[in-house]
Design a protein around this motif. Structure first.
Motif, PDB file in Angstrom:
ATOM      1  N   ALA A  97     -53.153   6.671  42.003  1.00 18.07           N
ATOM      2  CA  ALA A  97     -53.203   8.129  42.143  1.00 18.07           C
ATOM      3  C   ALA A  97     -53.987   8.519  43.397  1.00 18.07           C
ATOM      4  O   ALA A  97     -53.580   9.426  44.151  1.00 18.07           O
ATOM      5  N   ALA A  98     -55.102   7.810  43.647  1.00 21.72           N
ATOM      6  CA  ALA A  98     -55.908   8.121  44.823  1.00 21.72           C
ATOM      7  C   ALA A  98     -55.164   7.756  46.107  1.00 21.72           C
ATOM      8  O   ALA A  98     -55.265   8.464  47.120  1.00 21.72           O
ATOM      9  N   GLN A  99     -54.424   6.678  46.082  1.00 24.30           N
ATOM     10  CA  GLN A  99     -53.663   6.281  47.272  1.00 24.30           C
ATOM     11  C   GLN A  99     -52.562   7.299  47.573  1.00 24.30           C
ATOM     12  O   GLN A  99     -52.294   7.613  48.743  1.00 24.30           O
ATOM     13  N   ALA A 100     -51.919   7.831  46.512  1.00 28.67           N
ATOM     14  CA  ALA A 100     -50.898   8.873  46.726  1.00 28.67           C
ATOM     15  C   ALA A 100     -51.531  10.136  47.306  1.00 28.67           C
ATOM     16  O   ALA A 100     -50.961  10.773  48.208  1.00 28.67           O
ATOM     17  N   VAL A 136     -60.989  11.504  49.904  1.00 18.66           N
ATOM     18  CA  VAL A 136     -60.129  10.668  49.068  1.00 18.66           C
ATOM     19  C   VAL A 136     -60.244   9.198  49.456  1.00 18.66           C
ATOM     20  O   VAL A 136     -60.147   8.306  48.606  1.00 18.66           O
ATOM     21  N   GLU A 137     -60.490   8.920  50.739  1.00 25.12           N
ATOM     22  CA  GLU A 137     -60.691   7.522  51.150  1.00 25.12           C
ATOM     23  C   GLU A 137     -61.965   6.955  50.529  1.00 25.12           C
ATOM     24  O   GLU A 137     -62.010   5.779  50.139  1.00 25.12           O
ATOM     25  N   ALA A 138     -63.005   7.782  50.408  1.00 24.52           N
ATOM     26  CA  ALA A 138     -64.234   7.338  49.742  1.00 24.52           C
ATOM     27  C   ALA A 138     -63.988   7.080  48.261  1.00 24.52           C
ATOM     28  O   ALA A 138     -64.535   6.128  47.683  1.00 24.52           O
ATOM     29  N   GLU A 139     -63.152   7.897  47.635  1.00 27.72           N
ATOM     30  CA  GLU A 139     -62.813   7.688  46.227  1.00 27.72           C
ATOM     31  C   GLU A 139     -62.068   6.374  46.037  1.00 27.72           C
ATOM     32  O   GLU A 139     -62.293   5.656  45.053  1.00 27.72           O
ATOM     33  N   ILE A 140     -61.190   6.061  47.000  1.00 28.62           N
ATOM     34  CA  ILE A 140     -60.462   4.791  46.911  1.00 28.62           C
ATOM     35  C   ILE A 140     -61.433   3.612  47.007  1.00 28.62           C
ATOM     36  O   ILE A 140     -61.309   2.623  46.266  1.00 28.62           O
ATOM     37  N   GLU A 141     -62.406   3.708  47.915  1.00 24.54           N
ATOM     38  CA  GLU A 141     -63.400   2.639  48.043  1.00 24.54           C
ATOM     39  C   GLU A 141     -64.198   2.465  46.749  1.00 24.54           C
ATOM     40  O   GLU A 141     -64.504   1.340  46.342  1.00 24.54           O
ATOM     41  N   ALA A 142     -64.530   3.595  46.104  1.00 30.61           N
ATOM     42  CA  ALA A 142     -65.272   3.520  44.842  1.00 30.61           C
ATOM     43  C   ALA A 142     -64.434   2.853  43.753  1.00 30.61           C
ATOM     44  O   ALA A 142     -64.940   2.041  42.971  1.00 30.61           O
TER      45      ALA A 142
END
Length: 359
Positions: A97-100, A136-142
């Motif tokens: 979902a985060a990648q989308a 959103v990139e920070a969320e993906i890292e998390a």
């Protein structure tokens, strides 16, 4: 000359030869031993406990169900190898979902940049779009960090312990899953009295022995010395390192340690050749150039170890002394040498070869 006269003359001439043969036969039979130059040191004995070069107990950091186990009891594993996989289906869905969302916000940044270049949009709109993309990139890292906590990998090459969990088990933070030990090198910790602190140094050679392997001697060296002396026992901790290519040494084993202090080259003889007299020590020296004549020779000895003695004065490497039969010879005697005992020929072997002789 009459036959009887010839016989008398022959017997008379033969008497010296018979006397010489009889004298040779009457010589005391002995076994010799040569003084040797060897590497010598004063042993210092201690007891120590083995430790792995690196050791860790891997545990979970999340509450989750085990989905896969990728190791067997006692298996050798490599650094980075996946050992335990925890269920991460929820985190994988969050990641997708985060990648989308990241793709959507990248497109938004691209559109805002195009509008700005045509003077149809403001710079503020571009910066807002870029900020939302970074969010959103920070969320993906998390999410990826949380996913990594669901994959328990070997931090170094080593040997795993027993597998005490199964697939489907629920694990919680801090729960021990498996042990991992690096065993190609092992450490041995032992205590040494503080009086020997001056001779301790890294690199000092030592040997160790375990009752588990009675025929093995393990060679190692001092790796480090403790920074403090225990005020109760008045001893200092010493750590040695041993190569363990066959992985036969295991953490926790009790080892008998012999520390080789003051290493030096020394003249060495078997302890059995000594003839003590009061506080003095003698050997029965064999003069090979004088038909094996015996001379009672005084020597000065140093340290002793396992049937050997260090000679400080009185002998040179290669000197021949009586090794067996010391009590049967006297100063000035000539002896019959049955053999010389060494690493290839023991006293027992020489005696068996001359069984029946007066040895």
């Amino acid at each position: 000359m009459a036959p009887r006269a010839w016989l008398t003359l022959a017997l008379t001439l033969s008497l010296p030869l018979f006397s010489a043969l009889a004298l040779a036969d009457e010589r005391t039979a002995v076994i010799g031993a040569r003084a040797e130059q060897q590497r010598w040191s004063d042993p210092l004995e201690a007891l120590g406990t083995l430790r792995a070069d690196e050791s860790v107990t891997l545990s979970a950091t999340v509450t989750e169900i085990v989905s896969a186990l990728n190791f067997m009891d006692g298996e050798e594993v490599e650094a980075g190898q996946l050992l335990v996989q925890l269920d991460d289906s929820e985190e994988q869905a969050q990641l997708r979902a985060a990648q989308a969302l990241r793709d959507e916000r990248r497109n938004a940044v691209s559109r805002a940049s195009q509008l700005e270049s045509r003077n149809l949009g403001s710079r503020a709109d571009v910066e807002d779009s870029q900020a939302r993309l970074r969010q959103v990139e920070a969320e993906i890292e998390a999410i990826e960090a949380r996913l990594s906590s669901h994959r328990i990998r070997a931090p170094f090459d080593g040997v795993v312990g027993f597998r005490n969990i199964s697939s489907g088990a629920l694990v919680t933070p801090g729960m021990e899953l498996v042990t991992l030990d690096k065993l190609d090198v092992v450490k041995l910790d032992f205590s040494v009295p503080e009086v020997y602190l001056a001779i301790l140094r890294p690199g000092l050679s030592l040997s160790a022995h375990s009752v588990a392997f009675p025929d093995e001697r393990f060679e190692g060296e001092v790796a480090s010395i403790g920074a403090r002396v225990d005020p109760v026992t008045r001893s200092v901790q010493v750590r040695a390192a041993f190569d363990n290519p066959d992985l036969i040494l295991r953490p926790g084993m009790l080892m008998e340690v012999v520390l080789q202090r003051s290493p030096r080259d020394a003249v060495v003889v078997a302890e059995s050749v000594l003839v003590p007299s009061g506080e003095r020590q003698y050997v029965m020296l064999i003069d090979e150039e004088d038909a094996n004549r015996i001379s009672r020779h005084e020597i000065v000895i140093g340290e002793r170890r396992a049937g050997q003695v260090e000679v400080l004065e009185g002998l040179e490497p290669g000197d021949l002394v009586v090794g067996h039969g010391v009590q049967r010879v006297r100063d000035g005697d000539r002896v019959r040498l049955l053999g010389i005992a060494d690493d290839e020929h023991s006293i027992r072997e020489i005696l068996e070869q001359h069984r029946g002789d007066d040895a």
